[in-house]
Design an enzyme around this catalytic site. Structure first.
Site, PDB file in Angstrom:
ATOM      1  N   HIS A 171      -1.369   8.777   6.327  1.00 22.22           N
ATOM      2  CA  HIS A 171      -0.720   7.728   5.122  1.00 22.22           C
ATOM      3  C   HIS A 171       0.863   8.931   5.065  1.00 22.22           C
ATOM      4  CE1 HIS A 171      -3.532   4.687   4.353  1.00 22.22           C
ATOM      5  NE2 HIS A 171      -4.047   5.426   5.450  1.00 22.22           N
ATOM      6  N   CYS A 223      -6.234   2.261   2.066  1.00 23.58           N
ATOM      7  CA  CYS A 223      -7.872   2.603   1.601  1.00 23.58           C
ATOM      8  C   CYS A 223      -8.966   2.356  -0.081  1.00 23.58           C
ATOM      9  CB  CYS A 223      -9.179   3.051   1.584  1.00 23.58           C
ATOM     10  SG  CYS A 223     -10.444   3.444   1.551  1.00 23.58           S
TER      11      CYS A 223
END
Length: 297
Positions: A202, A233
């Site tokens: 990420h 998430c």
């Protein structure tokens, strides 16, 4: 050198979006990405819609995709019910995910790390299709801090004994730095040179592309990414987008790596995604164009 890209926009990408794209749009997007050269998709996740409503259409999506012999469609699962649904939907592969962080794993999978690892072992032993394992928060957790790599290596060693198709390291909230990624990946590849290892990165703190290069230096050739750089998430504080597919492919192609993916196509598809989601996306190449582009003076 060939670098393999696993496109996760319809799973990790969409799971944080307030506007949920329709199945017809998702099917169009997948077909466009296949035409651009994407060969591997994490299509969706079979999780309870109460917790991730963006994935409520998982069964219908798998039922309607245009399947190709050279394209793999995998599905993320967290529990036995998810495995059953994915098999019924004829997923090509299962991606079983658990967290290295006890705190995050309880939030995400409603289980302890030990319970999740027992589940992973059962799935690998019983599933009739390939099983990939992803260790999320592999480099650090917003609740428990950054880890020493020994914590990961102990868990990795146990997973290797189960003989999964691959084991991926997830930097779920973008906490890893390039030095940490290279050292960890080098240690893993040095110890298990024939193991299929991947990275799920990420760009939360702007180190995503640097971590891709660090992973390559550490011996990794398989990377997850999301078109437009969207995603994150919902069960981790500070989680933001994945590394951006078109930005990653552009960088790698400019450096002489082979991806088999058409950057120009990705840029146009990403612009279409921006219109669909009705917001500006994090991707950079879609805004600036390829570095080889020149303007008329």
């Amino acid at each position: 050198m060939k670098i393999n890209i696993n496109e996760v926009v319809t799973r990790d990408g969409f799971q944080m979006e307030s506007k949920i794209p329709s199945i017809p749009y998702k099917l169009k997007l997948i077909n466009q990405l296949m035409a651009a050269g994407i060969k591997h998709f994490e299509l969706t996740s079979f999780v309870h819609p109460k917790y991730v409503p963006q994935m409520a259409d998982a069964d219908q999506l798998f039922a309607q995709i245009d399947r190709r012999s050279d394209v793999t469609f995998s599905a993320l699962v967290l529990n036995q019910r998810g495995v059953e649904r994915a098999l019924d939907a004829r997923a090509d592969e299962l991606n079983v995910v658990f967290s290295l962080s006890e705190t995050h794993n309880l939030k995400n999978a409603k289980a302890t790390v030990s319970e999740s690892m027992d589940f992973v072992k059962r799935v690998i032993q019983l599933a009739p299709i390939p099983v990939n394992v992803c260790i999320s928060t592999a480099f650090g957790c917003p609740y428990e801090g950054i880890y020493e790599k020994e914590r990961l290596m102990d868990v990795y060693e146990s997973l290797v004994e189960y003989n999964p198709s691959s084991i991926s390291l997830g930097d779920t909230t973008g906490m890893a730095n390039p030095r940490q990624v290279e050292e960890t990946c080098s240690a893993i590849k040095s110890r298990w040179p024939n193991l299929n290892v991947g990275l799920h990165l990420h760009n939360t703190r702007g180190m995503g592309l640097a971590n891709v290069l660090a992973g390559i230096r550490g011996g990794i050739t398989n990377f997850d990414s999301a078109l437009g750089g969207i995603g994150g998430c919902p069960f981790a504080k500070g989680a933001t987008g994945n590394i951006c597919t078109e930005d990653v492919v552009h960088m790698l192609e400019q450096m002489g790596y082979e991806t088999g993916i058409k950057v120009d196509n990705l840029i146009q598809i990403s612009k279409g995604l921006e219109q669909e989601l009705e917001k500006s996306l994090p991707g950079q190449i879609m805004k600036a164009g390829q570095s080889t582009f020149t303007y008329t003076a």
